[in-house]
Design a protein around this motif. Structure first.
Motif, PDB file in Angstrom:
ATOM      1  N   ARG A 299      37.223  20.595  44.686  1.00 12.79           N
ATOM      2  CA  ARG A 299      36.672  21.848  45.206  1.00 12.79           C
ATOM      3  C   ARG A 299      36.027  21.628  46.567  1.00 12.79           C
TER       4      ARG A 299
ATOM      5  N   GLN B 193      40.717  20.627  40.548  1.00 13.91           N
ATOM      6  CA  GLN B 193      39.927  19.414  40.382  1.00 13.91           C
ATOM      7  C   GLN B 193      39.089  19.109  41.614  1.00 13.91           C
TER       8      GLN B 193
ATOM      9  N   GLU C  50      35.727  15.752  38.389  1.00 16.21           N
ATOM     10  CA  GLU C  50      35.838  16.609  39.569  1.00 16.21           C
ATOM     11  C   GLU C  50      35.440  15.892  40.852  1.00 16.21           C
TER      12      GLU C  50
ATOM     13  N   PRO D  56      29.645  18.310  41.141  1.00 20.05           N
ATOM     14  CA  PRO D  56      30.846  18.111  40.317  1.00 20.05           C
ATOM     15  C   PRO D  56      30.512  17.840  38.867  1.00 20.05           C
TER      16      PRO D  56
ATOM     17  N   GLN E 196      39.808  11.864  37.242  1.00 25.01           N
ATOM     18  CA  GLN E 196      40.053  12.708  36.082  1.00 25.01           C
ATOM     19  C   GLN E 196      40.137  11.879  34.797  1.00 25.01           C
TER      20      GLN E 196
END
Length: 259
Positions: free
Chosen positions: A63, A61, A92, A88, A28
């Motif tokens: 998935r 964040q 992500e 992404p 991130q």
């Protein structure tokens, strides 16, 4: 090597999950894009491995992508198109529970795609993946293996357990007799798509707990230095009396009573 007991497994997993949290913070902070593909035998344990990774990560964040059978419209698209829509963005992590490699495995073995479609996929996949990696995506590809005897044991457990029955599909039942065909398909896939820029990693999942630990350790070890220095948040005590929950318009339902 004996099977790990639950407490042993949790004691080994927890420090790795803390490392995964640090890794996610780094992703991130730096705007990295991480894509992890999970392929392998039916019953190998893809879902459990994904759950162990994602369990304590922010779902906004990190998935999990598990696509259903393509729609009629998707069936007319370029094969990779519906998968690429789930790549992404910056910051992500995407964990794919099966991926475009469906075409090299179940679609090929079960006859759901034509031979020209299959060979076109094997030729295109390395090109697509090189484009992803060249664009900066951190791509990891894992294939989970399990012996047929262990696979049969897990199929039987799913068949008898109503909580796991949804995991047993007609395709699974039909594919049980095709263990060797899936082996041949895997080897052909590896020959065609194992590249320096996007290599495959095979993991033994006869013991699922050991398999998860080995996979997570490998993933963490292949990441760049993921340390991000952040100030520690303080949690000062609140001033005054703490409030109890109060309801005006609607009351809550009754608490659950143990029989």
């Amino acid at each position: 090597m004996g099977k790990l007991k639950r407490k042993q497994y949790q004691a080994l997993l927890e420090p790795m999950q803390l490392e995964l949290i640090a890794m996610a913070r780094w992703v991130q902070h730096t705007g990295q894009r991480v894509l992890v593909l999970f392929e392998g035998r039916d019953t190998a344990g893809k879902g459990g491995a994904i759950q162990a990774i994602a369990e304590h990560l922010n779902p906004r964040q990190c998935r999990v992508v598990a696509l259903p059978k393509p729609t009629d419209r998707e069936s007319t698209q370029w094969y990779f198109q519906r998968y690429l829509a789930h790549l992404p963005a910056g910051g992500e992590i995407v964990l794919m529970d099966r991926s475009w490699y469906n075409r090299a495995g179940v679609e090929h073995v079960m006859g759901y795609c034509s031979e020209p479609e299959y060979h076109a996929f094997l030729a295109q996949a390395p090109v697509v993946e090189k484009l992803l990696v060249d664009d900066g995506i951190l791509l990891f590809k894992y294939w989970l293996g399990v012996d047929q005897a262990q696979q049969e044991k897990r199929f039987a457990e799913r068949h008898l357990d109503p909580l796991k029955g949804w995991k047993l599909s007609p395709v699974d039942l039909e594919s049980r007799s095709k263990y060797s065909a899936y082996t041949d398909a895997r080897e052909a896939m590896l020959r065609a798509t194992h590249r320096d820029e996007a290599p495959w990693t095979l993991v033994d999942f006869n013991d699922q707990k050991r398999g998860r630990l080995a996979l997570i350790r490998n993933l963490l070890d292949r990441m760049p230095d993921t340390r991000v220095d952040e100030p520690e948040l303080a949690l000062p005590p609140l001033k005054g009396k703490l409030h109890k929950e109060q309801f005006g318009v609607l009351p809550p339902i009754d608490g659950f009573e143990i029989p």
